[in-house]
Write a protein that holds these residues in place. Structure first.
Motif, PDB file in Angstrom:
ATOM      1  N   GLU A 175      35.454  38.913  20.489  1.00  0.00           N
ATOM      2  CA  GLU A 175      36.893  38.735  20.599  1.00  0.00           C
ATOM      3  C   GLU A 175      37.334  38.568  22.047  1.00  0.00           C
ATOM      4  O   GLU A 175      38.262  37.804  22.345  1.00  0.00           O
ATOM      5  CB  GLU A 175      37.634  39.904  19.937  1.00  0.00           C
ATOM      6  N   ARG A 178      36.193  35.004  23.221  1.00  0.00           N
ATOM      7  CA  ARG A 178      37.090  33.981  22.684  1.00  0.00           C
ATOM      8  C   ARG A 178      38.416  33.954  23.457  1.00  0.00           C
ATOM      9  O   ARG A 178      38.928  32.877  23.795  1.00  0.00           O
ATOM     10  CB  ARG A 178      37.326  34.224  21.198  1.00  0.00           C
ATOM     11  N   ILE A 189      36.418  25.848  20.381  1.00  0.00           N
ATOM     12  CA  ILE A 189      35.631  27.032  20.722  1.00  0.00           C
ATOM     13  C   ILE A 189      34.808  27.483  19.524  1.00  0.00           C
ATOM     14  O   ILE A 189      35.312  27.603  18.407  1.00  0.00           O
ATOM     15  CB  ILE A 189      36.557  28.161  21.199  1.00  0.00           C
ATOM     16  N   THR A 191      31.458  30.321  18.416  1.00  0.00           N
ATOM     17  CA  THR A 191      30.641  31.473  18.810  1.00  0.00           C
ATOM     18  C   THR A 191      29.495  31.661  17.821  1.00  0.00           C
ATOM     19  O   THR A 191      29.557  31.192  16.684  1.00  0.00           O
ATOM     20  CB  THR A 191      31.481  32.772  18.845  1.00  0.00           C
ATOM     21  N   ILE A 256      28.965  31.688  23.304  1.00  0.00           N
ATOM     22  CA  ILE A 256      30.222  30.974  23.128  1.00  0.00           C
ATOM     23  C   ILE A 256      30.166  29.632  23.846  1.00  0.00           C
ATOM     24  O   ILE A 256      29.473  29.498  24.861  1.00  0.00           O
ATOM     25  CB  ILE A 256      31.416  31.823  23.655  1.00  0.00           C
TER      26      ILE A 256
END
Length: 263
Positions: A175, A178, A189, A191, A256
């Protein structure tokens, strides 16, 4: 936690301690971001060149620059025969000495939690990557038990010995990663988690490996001989209850990637 900083000054020792882990996770990471050949790469926090080698071997860059604040680590990287064409620069991740849009892809391998201001580091990567290019990173899940040597740090804690911690361990969480990528204005984006394992031949192999590391190794150096011997016995009982044989450890990284938007 301790305020004493983690210092990376021994390229060979670091390669045995973390370079092997970096390449294990790095292979998965490179396969995931799947870069095209012929790109201009920036390796932020390249250290002794462990991940930089993978870029050269697997991604056929047209150019490759590695930056790191440790001149000792860079000196080790420059000696590697695969890295003679790489430009290594002593620089800070939060103030990259490059023009805007100078690269097609910037990566930060196992580094973001060492950056005192991660948002600035990500913003700098986004600045120096051209529109349509990729900004990506992977980091051990420090707060979720993903660090490869968590058994060592937990055992040290049980005897009242703190190990140096990176300044931004929370930056390894999905989190937080991001949010950092969103704040930097990156798009598309994605992950993923990366799980890896490493097997040591026996306990001596494991012990000698992490002694050369910059975190637990510093804590052990501060012990006297009797304390160190007692800790060795404690750790061996934890990792090798059968008394002999190989030791296999697991680790988990969070990765990421995002795209620099067009003008």
């Amino acid at each position: 936690m301790t305020s004493e900083p983690i210092r990376f000054t021994d390229g060979a020792g670091y390669d045995r301690f973390m370079g092997v882990w970096s390449r294990l996770a790095g292979q998965e990471f490179l396969g995931w971001i799947a870069p095209q050949p012929g790109l201009r790469w920036l390796d932020v926090g390249c250290g002794n060149g462990a991940f930089t080698q993978l870029i050269v071997e697997q991604s056929a860059p047209i150019s490759l620059v590695g930056i790191d604040p440790s001149e000792a680590q860079l000196a080790f990287a420059r000696q590697h025969p695969l890295l003679t064409s790489v430009e290594f620069v002593n620089a800070d991740a939060m103030a990259l000495p490059f023009q805007d849009a100078a690269f097609d892809l910037a990566v930060m391998p196992l580094v973001i939690f060492f950056v005192p201001q991660p948002a600035q580091g990500v913003a700098e990567m986004a600045r120096v990557v051209a529109p349509g290019g990729t900004v990506a990173a992977y980091a051990w899940d420090m707060e979720g038990g993903g660090f490869p040597y968590r058994d060592v740090t937990e055992a040290l804690s049980s005897v009242g010995r703190a190990t140096p911690m990176p300044p931004s361990p929370e930056a390894s969480r999905f989190e937080v990663l991001r949010d950092l990528w969103i704040t930097a204005g990156l798009r598309d984006i994605q992950t993923r988690a990366i799980a890896v394992e490493r097997t040591f031949g026996d306990f001596d192999d494991f012990w000698n490996t992490f002694l050369g590391g910059p975190s637990a190794g510093q804590a052990l150096t501060a012990m006297n001989e009797e304390e160190r011997s007692g800790f060795r016995d404690l750790l061996r009982a934890r990792l090798q209850p059968a008394g002999s044989g190989p030791i296999t450890l697991s680790a988990r990284a969070h990765a990421i990637r995002g795209t620099v938007p067009g003008p």
